[in-house]
Design a protein around this motif. Structure first.
Motif, PDB file in Angstrom:
ATOM      1  N   TYR A 344     -19.424 -11.048  14.592  1.00  0.00           N
ATOM      2  CA  TYR A 344     -18.503 -12.130  14.889  1.00  0.00           C
ATOM      3  C   TYR A 344     -18.414 -12.358  16.390  1.00  0.00           C
ATOM      4  O   TYR A 344     -18.505 -13.461  16.881  1.00  0.00           O
ATOM      5  CB  TYR A 344     -17.157 -11.761  14.270  1.00  0.00           C
ATOM      6  CG  TYR A 344     -15.973 -12.488  14.784  1.00  0.00           C
ATOM      7  CD1 TYR A 344     -15.764 -13.806  14.422  1.00  0.00           C
ATOM      8  CD2 TYR A 344     -15.054 -11.851  15.609  1.00  0.00           C
ATOM      9  CE1 TYR A 344     -14.664 -14.476  14.884  1.00  0.00           C
ATOM     10  CE2 TYR A 344     -13.961 -12.524  16.072  1.00  0.00           C
ATOM     11  CZ  TYR A 344     -13.767 -13.837  15.706  1.00  0.00           C
ATOM     12  OH  TYR A 344     -12.675 -14.503  16.161  1.00  0.00           O
ATOM     13  N   GLN A 376     -10.439 -19.037  13.611  1.00  0.00           N
ATOM     14  CA  GLN A 376     -11.637 -18.241  13.279  1.00  0.00           C
ATOM     15  C   GLN A 376     -11.348 -17.294  12.119  1.00  0.00           C
ATOM     16  O   GLN A 376     -10.417 -16.534  12.157  1.00  0.00           O
ATOM     17  CB  GLN A 376     -11.972 -17.396  14.499  1.00  0.00           C
ATOM     18  CG  GLN A 376     -13.354 -16.845  14.497  1.00  0.00           C
ATOM     19  CD  GLN A 376     -14.357 -17.908  14.840  1.00  0.00           C
ATOM     20  OE1 GLN A 376     -14.113 -18.666  15.760  1.00  0.00           O
ATOM     21  NE2 GLN A 376     -15.427 -17.960  14.109  1.00  0.00           N
ATOM     22  N   ARG A 541     -16.764 -19.764   9.109  1.00  0.00           N
ATOM     23  CA  ARG A 541     -15.502 -19.960   9.820  1.00  0.00           C
ATOM     24  C   ARG A 541     -14.400 -20.558   8.944  1.00  0.00           C
ATOM     25  O   ARG A 541     -13.338 -20.889   9.427  1.00  0.00           O
ATOM     26  CB  ARG A 541     -15.747 -20.817  11.063  1.00  0.00           C
ATOM     27  CG  ARG A 541     -16.247 -19.937  12.209  1.00  0.00           C
ATOM     28  CD  ARG A 541     -16.536 -20.716  13.443  1.00  0.00           C
ATOM     29  NE  ARG A 541     -17.865 -21.280  13.375  1.00  0.00           N
ATOM     30  CZ  ARG A 541     -18.131 -22.554  13.584  1.00  0.00           C
ATOM     31  NH1 ARG A 541     -17.160 -23.393  13.817  1.00  0.00           N
ATOM     32  NH2 ARG A 541     -19.362 -22.985  13.532  1.00  0.00           N
TER      33      ARG A 541
END
Ligand code: ADP
Ligand code: MG
Length: 571
Positions: A344, A376, A541
Motif C-alpha cells: 500500500y 484510502q 481503493r
C-alpha cells in the motif's frame, strides 16, 4: 335484575389461554421460559406427535415450594414481580402469572417439583384447571411438567392447528431460538423418541449455531461484541456469502428474550450495506442487553414485541457494529493483510486521481481526472494483471496467489462508491429545472411537506407551495439522472410523509447502483494492460472491493496453497 356478572375462573383462564396458548409451541415456550426463570442449567423437552400427544418439560431449577404449588396455577400469581414498579424493571421472561393457569385449563397436567436435594418432592394432577390430586413423591431439585391431551376441552382450537409437520417446525424453531439466546443452558429436544436438538450449555454461541445450522455455516460466522453506556450487543453474524431468502434468520434477543422488531431487523440488514445480494438476507444472532427500565416488554400477549425508549440509538449501534465487524473480517484470508500494508505504501505514488470512463461511442476507455478525494482503503493487496479471459475477467496475481476479477462488477463498484461520495458531499449542487415539476397532494400532506421545506432544501430539492393542493419543484440535486426526477422527488416526499428522516444514500442506493452499472465497462470488452492496472488500482481503493452494488462477487481468490493443493504438490 342486573345483567352484568363476573366470569368464573375457569372461563377467565380459558379466555387468557386463547391469547397466550395458540398452539403446542406456545405451551413449550411458556414452560421452558419458566424453567429458564427458575435458574435451570439443564432443560429437557420431550414431545410426542408434535406435542399433541404429550409435552414434558423437565428442568433442574429452583423448584416450587410445596405451599406455593396451588398458587402457581391461579391467574396473575407470580413470584417474579411484586408491585407496579417491578413492571418497569423486568429481568425474567415471565411476569404476568398467566401461563400455568392457561395451560392447565385446556389440558391434563401433572407437575412434579422439589426445592431441595434431599429427594422430597410433591406431585399435583390437574384436569381442565381443577386440582384432582396432590401427593408426596421422591423427586430431586427441579420441576417436571407433563401436559397431555392439549385442547381436549377446546375443540375449535384443535381444529385450527396446522399439519403435524407445521406444528413441529414451530416447536423446533422456538427451542432453537431459546438455545441460541441461552448458551449457558443445556437444551435437549426429543420428538417421538428421536433427538432433534442437543446443546452443551457451555456458553459457546458458535457451537450452538453449529448444532442448529451446520459446522460449515458456524465457521463463516463473525463474532459481535460491543458495549456502550446503554447497550451491550453480543452474538454472531454470517459473512455476506452465507445468506437466506428471507429475514427469519435475523434473530434478535433483548435481554435474552426473543423479539420481533422490524426496525431492528432493518438495522441488521443496513449494517451489511450493499454486501448482500438483492433479496438475500444474512443469518444473525444478536442479544442486546440493556437496563430493563428503558425497555417495555408488556406490549404483546406472548411478549414477542417490545418498546424501547432509546430505539434510534440502539438501531444505529446495531448497524454500526455489524458494518464494523464485516469490514474487519475481510473476505481475503488473514496472511494477505500484512502484504497489503507493505504494498500500500509503495503504490501511493500511482495515479490515484484518475477515473476510467468509456468514451463517447463506447469503443475504448479514457482516464478522467477525479475531482473527488478518495478515503484510502487497504482490503486488497497490490494486484498485477497477467491477462484477460474472454474479454470479461481479469486474471491478476499477488505474492500470495491468483485472483479472477469480473471487470464489469469491479468497475460498477468503483463507480458506485464515487457516486455515493457525490451524494454525500457537504454542499449539494443544485440544478434548476427548466420546466418545473408540479405534483399534487392532499391538504394534510401539503401541510406536512410545508414544515419540511428546509429539510428538503438541505438535500437539494427546492419546492414552493402552489395553491392548496400542489407543490412546484424548482430545483433538484445535480446527480439525479435525466428522466428519474419525478421518481426521486416522489420517493423523498414519501419519506417525509411517513415521518422519516431523508437519508439520501439509503434512499437512492438502487438508483445509484443502476446508474453505476450503466456507465461501467461491460463484458466482452478487451482492455489494455494499462486499463486493467488502472481498474485494479481503483478497485483496491474502494471501501468494499469484494462485491458489486447488487451484491454479486467482484473477485475470486485462490491462494498459492490452494493451487499447490489442486496439483497435489502439498497435502
Ligand atoms: P410467570 O412466569 O408469569 O410468573 P407462570 O404462570 O408461568 O407465571 O408461572 C407461575 C409461577 O410458578 C412462577 O412465577 C414461578 O414462581 C412458578 N413456576 C412455574 N414454573 C416453574 C419452574 N419450572 N420452576 C420453578 N418455578 C416455576
Ligand atoms: Mg411463565
Amino acid at each position: 335484575m342486573s345483567k352484568i356478572h363476573l366470569l368464573n375462573d375457569t372461563i377467565a383462564n380459558k379466555i387468557a389461554a386463547g391469547e397466550v396458548i395458540e398452539r403446542p409451541a406456545s405451551i413449550i415456550k411458556e414452560l421452558v421460559e419458566n424453567s429458564i426463570d427458575a435458574g435451570s442449567t439443564k432443560i429437557d423437552i420431550l414431545i410426542k406427535e408434535s406435542g399433541l400427544d404429550y409435552i414434558i418439560v423437565k428442568d433442574n431449577g429452583e423448584g416450587i415450594l410445596k405451599e406455593d404449588i396451588e398458587k402457581a396455577f391461579l391467574r396473575h400469581a407470580t413470584s417474579k414481580i411484586k408491585d407496579e414498579k417491578d413492571l418497569f424493571k423486568i429481568r425474567t421472561l415471565g411476569f404476568r402469572g398467566e401461563a400455568l393457569p392457561s395451560i392447565a385449563v385446556i389440558s391434563k397436567l401433572i407437575l412434579k417439583t422439589s426445592t431441595n436435594n434431599d429427594g422430597n418432592g410433591t406431585e399435583i394432577y390437574i384436569e381442565g384447571g381443577e386440582i384432582k390430586n396432590k401427593s408426596e413423591i421422591a423427586f430431586t431439585r427441579g420441576t417436571e411438567i407433563s401436559v397431555k391431551n392439549i385442547f381436549y376441552n377446546t375443540p375449535v382450537r384443535l381444529k385450527y392447528l396446522k399439519s403435524m409437520q407445521t406444528e413441529l417446525s414451530h416447536i423446533i424453531d422456538y427451542v432453537n431460538k431459546l438455545s441460541l439466546a441461552h448458551t449457558d443452558i443445556s437444551f435437549t429436544l426429543i420428538h417421538n423418541e428421536r433427538i432433534i436438538l442437543s446443546t452443551y450449555g457451555n456458553n459457546n454461541l458458535i457451537h450452538v449455531i453449529s448444532t442448529i445450522y451446520s459446522a460449515s455455516i458456524a465457521k463463516k460466522m463473525i463474532p459481535i461484541n460491543i458495549e456502550n453506556i446503554d447497550f451491550k450487543i453480543t452474538g454472531a453474524i454470517s459473512k455476506p456469502e452465507i445468506t437466506r431468502t428471507n429475514r427469519n434468520h435475523i434473530i434478535i434477543f433483548v435481554n435474552k428474550r426473543y423479539i420481533k422488531n422490524y426496525l431492528l431487523t432493518q438495522a441488521v440488514i443496513k449494517g451489511y450495506k450493499n454486501l448482500l445480494m438483492v433479496n438475500r438476507y444474512p443469518i444473525s444472532v444478536l442479544n442486546i442487553d440493556m437496563d430493563p427500565t428503558i425497555l417495555d416488554v408488556n406490549v404483546h400477549p406472548a411478549k414477542l414485541e417490545a418498546k424501547f425508549s432509546k430505539e434510534k440509538e440502539m438501531n444505529k449501534l446495531v448497524e454500526e457494529v455489524i458494518y464494523k465487524a464485516l469490514t474487519e473480517h475481510t473476505l481475503i484470508p488473514e496472511p494477505l493483510k500484512k502484504i497489503v500494508d507493505l504494498k500500500y505504501t509503495n503504490s501511493l505514488q500511482t495515479s490515484f486521481d484518475l477515473t476510467l470512463k468509456p468514451d463517447k461511442d463506447n469503443s475504448s476507455f479514457i482516464f478522467e481526472k477525479n475531482d473527488i478525494e478518495i478515503k484510502q482503503s487497504n482490503k486488497l493487496p497490490f494486484l498485477e494483471p497477467i491477462a484477460q479471459f474472454h474479454g470479461t475477467y481479469i486474471i491478476a496475481q499477488s505474492i500470495e496467489g491468483i485472483y479472477l476479477i469480473d471487470q464489469h462488477a469491479a468497475h460498477e463498484r468503483v463507480n458506485y462508491e464515487k457516486n455515493i461520495r457525490l451524494i454525500n458531499l457537504e454542499k449539494i449542487e443544485y440544478q434548476d429545472l427548466t420546466v418545473p415539476i408540479t405534483l399534487n397532494y392532499s391538504k394534510s400532506e401539503i401541510e406536512h411537506i410545508f414544515y419540511k421545506i428546509e429539510e428538503l432544501k438541505r438535500v437539494g430539492i427546492e419546492i414552493e407551495l402552489f395553491g392548496k393542493q400542489s407543490i412546484i419543484i424548482r430545483s433538484i440535486p445535480i446527480w439525479i439522472p435525466k428522466g428519474q426526477e419525478i421518481y426521486f422527488i416522489e420517493k423523498a416526499l414519501q419519506e417525509i410523509l411517513s415521518n422519516k428522516e431523508i437519508n439520501m444514500i439509503d434512499m437512492n442506493k438502487d438508483l445509484v447502483a443502476a446508474e453505476s452499472c450503466k456507465s461501467s465497462i461491460k463484458a466482452n470488452r478487451y482492455l489494455t494492460k494499462n486499463e486493467m492496472e488502472e481498474l485494479l488500482e481503483q478497485l483496491r481503493r474502494t471501501e468494499n472491493p469484494y462485491t458489486c452494488p447488487h451484491g454479486r462477487p467482484v473477485i475470486v481468490y485462490f491462494s498459492k496453497y490452494d493451487i499447490e493443493k489442486m496439483f497435489k504438490r502439498v497435502t
